[in-house]
Motif scaffolding. Structure first.
Motif, PDB file in Angstrom:
ATOM      1  N   TRP A 282       0.844  -1.206   0.000  1.00 11.98           N
ATOM      2  CA  TRP A 282       0.000   0.000   0.000  1.00 11.98           C
ATOM      3  C   TRP A 282       0.879   1.256   0.000  1.00 11.98           C
ATOM      4  O   TRP A 282       0.533   2.248  -0.619  1.00 11.98           O
TER       5      TRP A 282
ATOM      6  N   GLU B 141      -6.081   2.346   5.201  1.00 10.60           N
ATOM      7  CA  GLU B 141      -7.514   2.175   5.458  1.00 10.60           C
ATOM      8  C   GLU B 141      -8.377   2.499   4.246  1.00 10.60           C
ATOM      9  O   GLU B 141      -9.597   2.362   4.308  1.00 10.60           O
ATOM     10  N   ALA B 142      -7.757   2.941   3.174  1.00  9.40           N
ATOM     11  CA  ALA B 142      -8.513   3.305   1.971  1.00  9.40           C
ATOM     12  C   ALA B 142      -8.181   2.351   0.836  1.00  9.40           C
ATOM     13  O   ALA B 142      -7.091   1.787   0.783  1.00  9.40           O
ATOM     14  N   GLY B 143      -9.128   2.175  -0.037  1.00  9.43           N
ATOM     15  CA  GLY B 143      -8.850   1.450  -1.261  1.00  9.43           C
ATOM     16  C   GLY B 143      -8.291   2.429  -2.273  1.00  9.43           C
ATOM     17  O   GLY B 143      -8.478   3.641  -2.159  1.00  9.43           O
TER      18      GLY B 143
ATOM     19  N   ARG C  65     -13.384   0.137  -2.221  1.00 11.81           N
ATOM     20  CA  ARG C  65     -13.500  -0.374  -0.851  1.00 11.81           C
ATOM     21  C   ARG C  65     -12.238  -1.135  -0.476  1.00 11.81           C
ATOM     22  O   ARG C  65     -11.852  -2.092  -1.147  1.00 11.81           O
ATOM     23  N   SER C  66     -11.609  -0.734   0.604  1.00 12.81           N
ATOM     24  CA  SER C  66     -10.362  -1.372   1.030  1.00 12.81           C
ATOM     25  C   SER C  66     -10.587  -2.828   1.418  1.00 12.81           C
ATOM     26  O   SER C  66      -9.705  -3.665   1.218  1.00 12.81           O
ATOM     27  N   THR C  67     -11.763  -3.149   1.941  1.00 16.29           N
ATOM     28  CA  THR C  67     -12.018  -4.532   2.352  1.00 16.29           C
ATOM     29  C   THR C  67     -11.878  -5.492   1.190  1.00 16.29           C
ATOM     30  O   THR C  67     -11.387  -6.608   1.361  1.00 16.29           O
TER      31      THR C  67
ATOM     32  N   ARG D 121      -7.954  -5.181  -0.551  1.00  9.03           N
ATOM     33  CA  ARG D 121      -6.910  -5.861   0.217  1.00  9.03           C
ATOM     34  C   ARG D 121      -6.766  -7.336  -0.144  1.00  9.03           C
ATOM     35  O   ARG D 121      -5.731  -7.951   0.117  1.00  9.03           O
TER      36      ARG D 121
END
Length: 151
Positions: free
Chosen positions: A47, A55-57, A101-103, A106
């Motif tokens: 990242w 914490e960000a995409g 979306r970071s979720t 990632r």
């Protein structure tokens, strides 16, 4: 699922048609939008190379900037960047400056998991959420894999 009108006739477009047109994996998964993905030192490093807050995409703009400077990255990191390009540009398909979306982004840290994730289901949901119950008068931006609607 009704998605709009073609003349006076309702247009029906479901996950089945989406899967047939795109060939993307549309299998059911319970935690579709919030998969568990632990933060590792490798993720923090990647990242950082992207220039994206953990914490960000990434945004499409950040992906484009990273593509210009990734020549000396490892093969695995360049592959991650390519996958993120597809994710930001087609799966989520949002405005260039809008973060993904970071979720979900990632997941690229585990290439096998990323490759086998049901991205078709994610892309379909983004597209339908973008269209569903919207007053489309005048100018409107549609998010998601919109190319499938042109087919």
């Amino acid at each position: 699922m009704r998605c709009g009108l073609v003349g006076p006739e309702p247009l029906r477009f479901s996950l089945l048609e989406f899967e047939n047109l795109t060939g993307l994996n549309c299998e059911y998964i319970e935690d579709l939008e919030t998969p568990k993905c632990d933060v590792t030192p490798e993720m923090v490093s990647f990242w950082g190379m992207l220039g994206v807050h953990l914490e960000a995409g990434p945004t499409t703009d950040q992906i484009i900037a990273a593509l210009k400077r990734c020549g000396d990255w490892s093969r695995e990191d360049r592959k991650r960047l390519a996958y993120l390009s597809i994710f930001t540009g087609f799966i989520e398909g949002r405005k260039f400056s809008t973060a993904t979306r970071s979720t979900l982004a990632r997941l690229v840290m585990d290439l096998e998991r990323f490759e086998n994730y049901p991205w078709g289901r994610v892309a379909f949901k983004v597209l339908m959420d973008s269209l569903w119950n919207k007053e489309i008068a005048g100018c409107y931006t549609v998010d998601g894999f919109i190319q499938v609607l042109q087919v």
